[in-house]
Scaffold this motif. Sequence first.
Motif, PDB file in Angstrom:
ATOM      1  N   ALA A 176       0.949  -1.208   0.031  1.00  0.00           N
ATOM      2  CA  ALA A 176       0.074   0.012   0.089  1.00  0.00           C
ATOM      3  C   ALA A 176       0.763   1.163   0.029  1.00  0.00           C
ATOM      4  O   ALA A 176       0.635   2.296  -0.777  1.00  0.00           O
ATOM      5  N   VAL A 177       1.814   1.230   0.688  1.00  0.00           N
ATOM      6  CA  VAL A 177       2.934   2.564   0.713  1.00  0.00           C
ATOM      7  C   VAL A 177       3.304   2.641  -0.518  1.00  0.00           C
ATOM      8  O   VAL A 177       3.618   3.725  -0.930  1.00  0.00           O
ATOM      9  N   ARG A 178       3.745   1.521  -1.122  1.00  0.00           N
ATOM     10  CA  ARG A 178       4.336   1.679  -2.541  1.00  0.00           C
ATOM     11  C   ARG A 178       3.355   2.152  -3.388  1.00  0.00           C
ATOM     12  O   ARG A 178       3.685   2.966  -4.346  1.00  0.00           O
ATOM     13  N   ALA A 179       2.126   1.568  -3.489  1.00  0.00           N
ATOM     14  CA  ALA A 179       1.126   2.320  -4.281  1.00  0.00           C
ATOM     15  C   ALA A 179       0.938   3.579  -4.236  1.00  0.00           C
ATOM     16  O   ALA A 179       0.369   4.310  -5.236  1.00  0.00           O
ATOM     17  N   ALA A 180       0.905   4.013  -3.027  1.00  0.00           N
ATOM     18  CA  ALA A 180       0.730   5.349  -2.618  1.00  0.00           C
ATOM     19  C   ALA A 180       1.550   6.473  -3.260  1.00  0.00           C
ATOM     20  O   ALA A 180       1.477   7.589  -3.425  1.00  0.00           O
ATOM     21  N   GLY A 181       2.918   5.770  -3.800  1.00  0.00           N
ATOM     22  CA  GLY A 181       3.827   6.577  -4.582  1.00  0.00           C
ATOM     23  C   GLY A 181       5.194   6.832  -3.815  1.00  0.00           C
ATOM     24  O   GLY A 181       6.087   7.386  -4.303  1.00  0.00           O
ATOM     25  N   PHE A 182       5.436   6.202  -2.662  1.00  0.00           N
ATOM     26  CA  PHE A 182       6.655   6.307  -1.916  1.00  0.00           C
ATOM     27  C   PHE A 182       7.634   5.207  -2.532  1.00  0.00           C
ATOM     28  O   PHE A 182       7.231   4.392  -2.663  1.00  0.00           O
ATOM     29  N   ALA A 183       8.802   5.706  -2.437  1.00  0.00           N
ATOM     30  CA  ALA A 183       9.894   4.812  -3.206  1.00  0.00           C
ATOM     31  C   ALA A 183      10.774   4.020  -2.206  1.00  0.00           C
ATOM     32  O   ALA A 183      11.371   3.191  -2.553  1.00  0.00           O
ATOM     33  N   GLN A 184      10.589   4.337  -0.763  1.00  0.00           N
ATOM     34  CA  GLN A 184      11.224   3.589   0.234  1.00  0.00           C
ATOM     35  C   GLN A 184      10.580   3.982   1.563  1.00  0.00           C
ATOM     36  O   GLN A 184       9.836   5.127   1.794  1.00  0.00           O
ATOM     37  N   ALA A 185      10.890   2.968   2.410  1.00  0.00           N
ATOM     38  CA  ALA A 185       9.990   3.126   3.621  1.00  0.00           C
ATOM     39  C   ALA A 185      10.829   2.572   4.867  1.00  0.00           C
ATOM     40  O   ALA A 185      11.726   1.457   4.484  1.00  0.00           O
ATOM     41  N   LEU A 186      10.831   3.258   5.938  1.00  0.00           N
ATOM     42  CA  LEU A 186      11.727   2.734   7.131  1.00  0.00           C
ATOM     43  C   LEU A 186      10.863   2.062   8.299  1.00  0.00           C
ATOM     44  O   LEU A 186       9.893   2.503   8.651  1.00  0.00           O
ATOM     45  N   ALA A 187      11.473   0.960   8.676  1.00  0.00           N
ATOM     46  CA  ALA A 187      10.883   0.410   9.846  1.00  0.00           C
ATOM     47  C   ALA A 187      11.581   0.702  11.164  1.00  0.00           C
ATOM     48  O   ALA A 187      12.111   1.843  11.143  1.00  0.00           O
ATOM     49  N   VAL A 188      11.651  -0.009  12.373  1.00  0.00           N
ATOM     50  CA  VAL A 188      12.368   0.034  13.211  1.00  0.00           C
ATOM     51  C   VAL A 188      13.453  -0.910  13.469  1.00  0.00           C
ATOM     52  O   VAL A 188      14.686  -0.700  12.887  1.00  0.00           O
ATOM     53  N   GLY A 189      13.185  -2.163  13.875  1.00  0.00           N
ATOM     54  CA  GLY A 189      14.009  -3.172  13.820  1.00  0.00           C
ATOM     55  C   GLY A 189      15.437  -3.171  14.788  1.00  0.00           C
ATOM     56  O   GLY A 189      15.829  -4.251  15.209  1.00  0.00           O
ATOM     57  N   ASN A 190      15.499  -1.994  15.303  1.00  0.00           N
ATOM     58  CA  ASN A 190      16.791  -1.689  16.042  1.00  0.00           C
ATOM     59  C   ASN A 190      18.133  -2.824  15.667  1.00  0.00           C
ATOM     60  O   ASN A 190      18.532  -3.505  16.592  1.00  0.00           O
ATOM     61  N   ALA A 191      18.494  -2.474  14.272  1.00  0.00           N
ATOM     62  CA  ALA A 191      19.469  -2.973  13.727  1.00  0.00           C
ATOM     63  C   ALA A 191      20.199  -1.932  12.697  1.00  0.00           C
ATOM     64  O   ALA A 191      19.347  -0.941  12.255  1.00  0.00           O
ATOM     65  N   LEU A 192      21.154  -2.077  12.281  1.00  0.00           N
ATOM     66  CA  LEU A 192      21.779  -1.474  11.081  1.00  0.00           C
ATOM     67  C   LEU A 192      20.866  -1.596   9.678  1.00  0.00           C
ATOM     68  O   LEU A 192      20.563  -2.870   9.473  1.00  0.00           O
ATOM     69  N   ALA A 193      20.836  -0.658   9.194  1.00  0.00           N
ATOM     70  CA  ALA A 193      19.989  -0.598   7.692  1.00  0.00           C
ATOM     71  C   ALA A 193      21.043  -1.784   6.789  1.00  0.00           C
ATOM     72  O   ALA A 193      21.782  -1.643   6.871  1.00  0.00           O
ATOM     73  N   CYS A 194      20.136  -2.515   5.944  1.00  0.00           N
ATOM     74  CA  CYS A 194      20.874  -3.341   5.481  1.00  0.00           C
ATOM     75  C   CYS A 194      20.004  -3.270   4.007  1.00  0.00           C
ATOM     76  O   CYS A 194      19.180  -3.598   3.904  1.00  0.00           O
ATOM     77  N   ARG A 195      20.952  -3.245   2.844  1.00  0.00           N
ATOM     78  CA  ARG A 195      20.594  -3.294   1.395  1.00  0.00           C
ATOM     79  C   ARG A 195      19.679  -4.653   1.000  1.00  0.00           C
ATOM     80  O   ARG A 195      18.661  -4.341   0.519  1.00  0.00           O
ATOM     81  N   THR A 196      19.942  -5.571   1.526  1.00  0.00           N
ATOM     82  CA  THR A 196      19.113  -7.016   1.290  1.00  0.00           C
ATOM     83  C   THR A 196      17.939  -6.931   2.007  1.00  0.00           C
ATOM     84  O   THR A 196      17.015  -7.809   1.313  1.00  0.00           O
ATOM     85  N   LYS A 197      17.501  -6.056   2.927  1.00  0.00           N
ATOM     86  CA  LYS A 197      16.098  -6.091   3.406  1.00  0.00           C
ATOM     87  C   LYS A 197      15.199  -5.449   2.147  1.00  0.00           C
ATOM     88  O   LYS A 197      14.069  -5.712   2.271  1.00  0.00           O
TER      89      LYS A 197
END
Length: 263
Positions: A176-197
């Motif tokens: 739904a977030v992608r369909a609204a036109g957003f190109a990327q989105a952030l969660a929490v996860g409490n971890a380093l951001a990883c490209r493979t996600k």
Amino acid sequence: MYHAIAERPAPATRALSVTPGAFAEQMALLGARGFTPVTTARLAYAWRTGAPLPERPVLITFDDGYEGVHRHALPVLAEHSFAATLFVSTGWLRGRYETGGAPDTMLDWDQVREVAAAGLEIGGHSHTHPQLDQLADGPLRGEAGRCREILGRELGAEPVSFAYPYGYSTRRVRRAVRAAGFAQALAVGNALACRTKGPYALERMTVRRTTGLAEFGRLVAGRGLLRSFAGDRALTKGYAVIRRARRTVTVVRTAGQGGPGGW
């Protein structure tokens, strides 16, 4: 991931708030250690295209849209020439779209425009800050779409980045977030951001009022994450089971009534 920056936050935001002094110390540490803050949009663009990033990139993000971001954080960021991303819930901001329910004093639209003019990226954080995974498809689309529409109208450019309220998402929410036109989105996860996600599940680490400077230094270096966030991860796993059960009940009750891509 920051929320309120305040000396005396409202009780509801205290645990996730940071004092102005602590925030200034944390930004000074990033500068002293050679980190270069980038916006969410720049990180995502680099990971999509292979464009270069600075040697030690870091994201500085603020969720919800608290007034202290303008009052306290913006001057510190300007002092260091740091980039950052502010994710706002448009219905919580003070002004004509206000829906109520905000837990503390929020930015008004003039302040948001000043933050944007200072060079910070403004991203979406839904309209009314609900638990998106608990919404039916129509309201879910409305929360993401209305947020993006209002930000585009008020700022003159539609946002490209989104942060999930409460940090939680499902495949359906990400679609739904992608369909609204957003190109990327952030969660929490409490971890380093990883490209493979992938671009719709980038992880962040929570900075709290209890996060001391030494611990902050360890976290941005990617050390001590398990120790710092062990309790959060246990709660997250248990809460995920509860959320799935709630969603199942909702689907069953309404059954008789009328996935995101990679980089």
